[in-house]
Design an enzyme around this catalytic site. Structure first.
Site, PDB file in Angstrom:
ATOM      1  N   ARG B 235     -43.108   6.894  43.768  1.00 31.06           N
ATOM      2  CA  ARG B 235     -42.503   6.573  42.474  1.00 31.06           C
ATOM      3  C   ARG B 235     -43.537   5.863  41.607  1.00 31.06           C
ATOM      4  NH1 ARG B 235     -40.267   2.048  40.162  1.00 31.06           N
ATOM      5  NH2 ARG B 235     -38.347   2.270  38.958  1.00 31.06           N
ATOM      6  N   LEU B 236     -43.864   6.457  40.481  1.00 32.13           N
ATOM      7  CA  LEU B 236     -44.863   5.877  39.595  1.00 32.13           C
ATOM      8  C   LEU B 236     -44.153   4.945  38.614  1.00 32.13           C
ATOM      9  CD1 LEU B 236     -47.063   9.019  38.816  1.00 32.13           C
ATOM     10  CD2 LEU B 236     -47.121   7.517  40.810  1.00 32.13           C
ATOM     11  N   ASP B 237     -44.229   3.676  38.906  1.00 30.22           N
ATOM     12  CA  ASP B 237     -43.500   2.677  38.118  1.00 30.22           C
ATOM     13  C   ASP B 237     -44.133   2.514  36.729  1.00 30.22           C
ATOM     14  OD1 ASP B 237     -41.647   0.362  37.859  1.00 30.22           O
ATOM     15  OD2 ASP B 237     -43.545  -0.720  37.703  1.00 30.22           O
ATOM     16  N   ALA B 238     -43.305   2.475  35.725  1.00 34.12           N
ATOM     17  CA  ALA B 238     -43.740   2.199  34.335  1.00 34.12           C
ATOM     18  C   ALA B 238     -44.975   2.981  33.933  1.00 34.12           C
ATOM     19  CB  ALA B 238     -43.989   0.694  34.166  1.00 34.12           C
ATOM     20  N   VAL B 239     -45.050   4.196  34.382  1.00 38.18           N
ATOM     21  CA  VAL B 239     -46.281   4.976  34.212  1.00 38.18           C
ATOM     22  C   VAL B 239     -46.588   5.265  32.740  1.00 38.18           C
ATOM     23  CG1 VAL B 239     -45.097   7.186  34.562  1.00 38.18           C
ATOM     24  CG2 VAL B 239     -47.532   7.016  35.051  1.00 38.18           C
TER      25      VAL B 239
END
Lengths: 422, 579
Positions: B235-239
């Site tokens: 999961r790419l947080d705040a990408v």
């Protein structure tokens, strides 16, 4: 003619012996107008003269992965060999880039061909030197045979070939006599002994506005006697002897201040010291949270001091190490003209003691005689002043930049035929 | 050199690196080539990939210490709990950041390569991975101000001294879009004096400088490390905030998209089973831009779903939900939505932009406020503030003060609706437990998000779940049962087809058909507090020729007689035609 010198290490940052000595060498080389460039995995040197390859740091995750699989076991898996080879090739390529980018004429590997903290980097430097024939002075601080953690390993083949390698274009420099003997015995290599040095021609800095309040900031009263243990808290530093000694002085004004933290080798030793301090009724101050490699403010807005901010305020220094590769804290203490209690560790006995220093010496244990000597040093200012001045004179003679300059010139000439200034 | 990279893959990587870092690309490709195989990942050519996902795929979103008990690491307790209660119901456990952290409940990471000691060890994580697929966060926009990287920045030690963005405070940054009202720049003292660093989210979360290629490689290394530990969904947080370019809004920059593409390329090279999930809580069109041309995220959060569904059920009006869903475009290729109703964050309302008129939006805000929600607001460029996020548990958001039964039915309806939609369902731990608002938590921390972040003592939780005739326990039992049943119906395959019908004002029907076309499930939902009957065949042609149905949710067989099929208030049915 000035040359471009490429220093190589896993890191050039902070106050470890390798980083400090390398900076001194560079300073001395600069006197002859040689320009230093820095190849490493971590660096606090100027970006314009640094070449940082993160994989070259021994703490890089890939290297930690490799290290977990080569030490403490007697063989290695094919995957590990593959990864070692991969990394060696990659680092070797980066060395070629480094040399090309800065037009390097001469290489000084700093401990990377000595202690195998970073096996692929040692192999890469060895192969690079073998392939290019570039002249090099390998500066050896700690050999792998001096550390038990490397004694069981699955990389004997690599250690034989690269730590250190035997190549015509490399000259080896060691920092003490036992190392000189061992490298000859084990590798058949001649070496030159260049001890650690200090710029004894330049007097030590005095407290300035920033560091004027050190004593009160670390909680010392005006009457207190500041006894500094300027080391990390690891067992080989023998800090229990310092506590014992302060305890035997039987004076509540004596405060033992330990500048660095524990944790590198676990916290058991720290706990043991705490227990002992309680038993001996010694006031020990752990101030690592106020000491930094550079002056700065912590998250609470408090001043952080460097070790060099502490020395000028110390009344006495304890250095009861059981083993040291050389003993930089010893030279620092002499440089700041402070009296010291030292344990007679092997390198001290062989290399340093014969120079004629005057310290409160202990021989493995703190005896009443040792304590009496410390007491005299602390109480007799005339005796103390004479002692520190004498030590400064000795150090200036044997451990100054002049000594280093002479040795480096000799080495470079012998390797390249460049000669002095041309 | 490592073998499995094809020339085409390498060329693609080179193109991306050139786009991001210009002339340095050739050297970086060399560095990249040596990276592959790190930690033993990607040493062998990948096996022929099976299907990326199927109807069994359901994510559980949870904190590492959501459940705890004395004498055991929380990760181990979570494993035991999931094994006992959730096996067969959820396939993947998404453990929210379990690395050492300093704020924001984990999203201010101190060390990306460690497990926070209080949670357990990597071995605990790997063991959980033996029974469930694993999803981890890659917090790539920022790291903790207490991280070793930031300490190096302060001390001027490379490479990390270049991992952060220093800005002259006089720089015009007014165009920068961000979801916080705190200062964008934070003053810091470094070895070289005073510095102002970019902090999108908080002073403790310092933004990382992706224009520095060393940082990219740091994260590629972390990516491979996580894969070696068993991660299947990243999961790419705040990408969306990753790449900053002065003079722009610094959101969704082309370079940010390129980074996502590059991360996907790397996964395809070393482990094609790994999914990239982007977290971009922004208006719908921006959100789905992360599907790219089928070459970016495999999975994108369906961010419009939670607030729209909430609105429909609280107003008994599914018009806007229907309109949105009718126009919702589904990505092609190996891409899909992550359908969720709640997560550890609040319910973002920015994704409602363009989907809900202001009047309806206000209605929603009032309705949730009445149920105890905190409404977080964001600063607008004109100086005004507008709602950004609703902080409330989804169960409380749908509760009914005087009628617990109705509230439960409404809540379950919301959950079953999300489970029916094309895509992969993700269930937040507190939705599964139907946990009510944790107001004590908000009081304790002062953070509105704590309302939905309660941590359970295992015994206490077991007691709640074992209680007889208690709404929370009943909800949990029904929910888990339905999840298990759902897993047996290929019609719910994320790649299966979906048709949408609206019957009257309050009834929606989703027709889900398996990828092979051999199974259809009619998912019927009553969005009103009144019973609704599907009577005349004209109401719904697909049902008219079928006399009997099996309802998967209630496990009952129903007849489509003259009186048709009647749904109770907020009832959901998954009807499978019976011969």
């Amino acid at each position: 003619m000035p040359k471009n010198i490429g220093f190589i290490s896993t890191r050039f940052a902070g106050t470890d012996g390798v980083s400090l000595e390398s900076a001194k060498w560079a300073e001395v080389l600069w006197d002859d107008r040689h320009v230093s460039y820095w190849y490493s995995g971590r660096s606090d040197r100027e970006p314009g003269i640094s070449y940082v390859v993160p994989e070259a740091y021994f703490g890089h995750p890939e290297i930690e992965w490799i290290n977990e699989r080569i030490w403490g076991r007697t063989s290695r898996e094919p995957l590990v060999t593959t990864r070692i080879r991969e990394m060696t090739d990659y680092l070797k390529t980066s060395l070629y880039h480094f040399v090309k980018k800065f037009q390097i004429d001469f290489i000084i590997p700093q401990n990377v061909l000595t202690i195998p903290m970073h096996l692929p980097l040692g192999l890469a430097v060895t192969e690079f030197l073998a392939e290019t024939g570039m002249p090099a002075i390998a500066h050896h601080h700690d050999f792998f045979w001096e550390r038990t953690r490397f004694s069981v390993n699955g990389v004997g083949d690599y250690l034989d070939s690269a730590f250190p390698p035997s190549l015509n274009n490399i000259r080896s420099v060691v920092i003490n006599r036992p190392a000189e003997e061992q490298i000859a015995l084990r590798k058949g290599l001649a070496s030159l002994l260049i001890p650690n040095v200090f710029d004894f021609d330049k007097p030590a800095p005095q407290p300035d506005e920033y560091s004027a309040d050190v004593r009160e900031e670390i909680g010392l009263k005006p009457d207190d006697v500041f006894i500094l243990q300027p080391t990390r808290i690891v067992p080989r530093k023998g800090i229990e002897h310092a506590i014992k000694m302060v305890g035997m002085l039987k004076d509540p004004r004596y405060k033992l201040v330990i500048s660095h933290d524990a944790g590198d080798e676990g916290l058991d030793y720290l706990h043991m010291l705490n227990e002992l301090a309680k038993e001996e009724n010694v006031d020990v101050r752990f101030i690592a949270d106020r000491v930094s490699e550079v002056r700065q403010y912590d998250s609470l807005g408090r001043k952080m001091y460097t070790l060099w901010d502490l020395y000028p305020h110390a009344d006495f220094v304890t250095y009861p190490s059981t083993y040291e590769g050389f003993g930089n804290a010893l030279l620092e203490t002499v440089y700041f003209r402070k009296p010291m209690m030292v344990n007679r560790y092997s390198i001290y006995i062989q290399d340093i003691e014969p120079r004629g220093f005057r310290f409160a010496e202990m021989d493995g244990i703190v005896t009443k005689k040792v304590v009496a000597h410390v007491q005299r040093i602390l109480e007799d200012s005339h005796y103390r002043d004479e002692m520190v001045e004498h030590n400064y004179r000795v150090a200036r003679r044997f451990y100054s930049y002049t000594v280093l300059r002479r040795s480096l010139r000799t080495l470079m000439t012998s390797l390249t035929g460049w000669g002095n200034g041309g | 050199m490592i073998k499995p990279i094809s020339q085409a893959q390498l060329d693609r990587v080179r193109r991306r690196l050139r786009f991001l870092y210009g002339e340095r690309a050739n050297w970086l490709v060399d560095r990249f080539y040596h990276l592959i195989g790190r930690y033993g990942v990607g040493m062998e050519p990948p096996a022929t990939s099976a299907r990326r996902w199927d109807q069994k795929d359901v994510l559980l979103i949870t904190y590492a210490d959501m459940v705890h008990t004395k004498g055991e690491t929380p990760l181990k307790t979570l494993h035991g709990f999931a094994l006992e209660h959730l096996k067969g119901a959820v396939s993947t456990v998404h453990i929210l950041p379990f690395y050492p952290w300093s704020s924001d409940d984990g999203f201010s990471v101190i060390d990306y390569r460690q497990v926070k000691r209080e949670y357990g060890t990597w071995s605990d994580v790997e063991k959980l991975g033996e029974d469930f697929n694993l999803a981890f966060d890659l917090v790539l926009n920022h790291c903790s101000a207490k991280s070793a990287w930031f300490q190096d920045f302060i001390l001027g030690i490379s490479p990390a001294r270049h991992y952060f963005l220093e800005m002259d405070p006089k720089t015009d940054l007014s165009a920068v879009v961000r979801p916080r009202t705190s200062p964008l720049l934070t003053k810091t003292t470094t070895r070289f004096g005073e510095s102002h660093v970019w902090t999108t989210f908080s002073a403790d979360q310092v933004d990382l400088n992706w224009q520095n290629s060393d940082l990219l490689f740091e994260f590629l290394d972390i990516l491979l490390f996580y894969i070696s530990k068993g991660v299947r969904t990243l999961r790419l947080d705040a990408v969306a905030f990753a790449w900053k370019e002065i003079g722009t809004d610094c959101l969704h920059r082309p370079q940010t998209h390129e980074i996502v593409k590059l991360l996907r390329d790397v996964c395809e090279i070393v482990d094609p089973q790994v999914n990239i999930l982007t977290e971009t809580n922004v208006p719908h069109a921006e959100n789905i831009s992360y599907f790219g041309e089928g070459d970016e995220a495999h999975v994108v959060y369906n961010f419009s779903l939670p607030p729209l569904l909430l609105h429909a059920l609280l107003t008994d009006n599914c018009d806007y939900l229907y309109d949105w869903l009718s126009n919702l475009e589904y990505p092609e290729g190996a891409c899909t939505y992550l359908n969720f109703t709640a997560s550890h964050d609040g319910i973002g309302v920015r994704p409602l932009q363009g989907l809900l008129p202001d009047k309806e939006f206000d209605k929603l805000i009032k309705a949730v406020e009445k149920r105890g929600a905190h409404v977080s607001r964001k600063a607008n460029p004109d100086g005004s503030q507008s709602p950004y996020e609703l902080n409330i548990t989804y169960a409380s958001a749908l509760s009914e003060a005087d009628d617990a039964k109705l509230g439960t039915a409404r809540f379950l309806c919301s959950q079953y609706f999300a489970l029916s939609l094309k895509g992969i369902p993700a269930v937040y731990f507190h939705s599964l437990m139907a946990t009510p608002n944790y107001d004590e938590g908000v009081e304790k921390t002062g953070a509105p998000r704590s309302i939905n972040r309660r941590k359970w003592d295992l015994d206490e939780l077991e007691e709640v779940l074992d209680a007889k005739k208690a709404p929370q326990a009943d909800t949990f039992r029904q929910y888990v049962q339905v999840l298990r049943r759902r897993a047996n119906y290929p019609a719910f395959n994320p790649d299966g087809s979906q048709e949408l019908y609206r019957l009257g004002e309050s009834v929606l029907v989703l027709v889900r058909t398996s990828t092979l076309g051999n199974q259809t499930v009619y998912c019927v939902f009553n969005f009103s507090s009144e019973p609704q009957t599907v009577t005349r065949p004209a109401d719904f042609a697909p049902l008219k020729d079928t006399k009997k149905f099996y309802d998967v949710i209630s496990a009952k067989t129903l007849s489509n007689g003259k009186r048709g099929i009647t749904l109770k208030p907020y009832q959901a049915m998954w009807l499978v035609p019976r011969a």
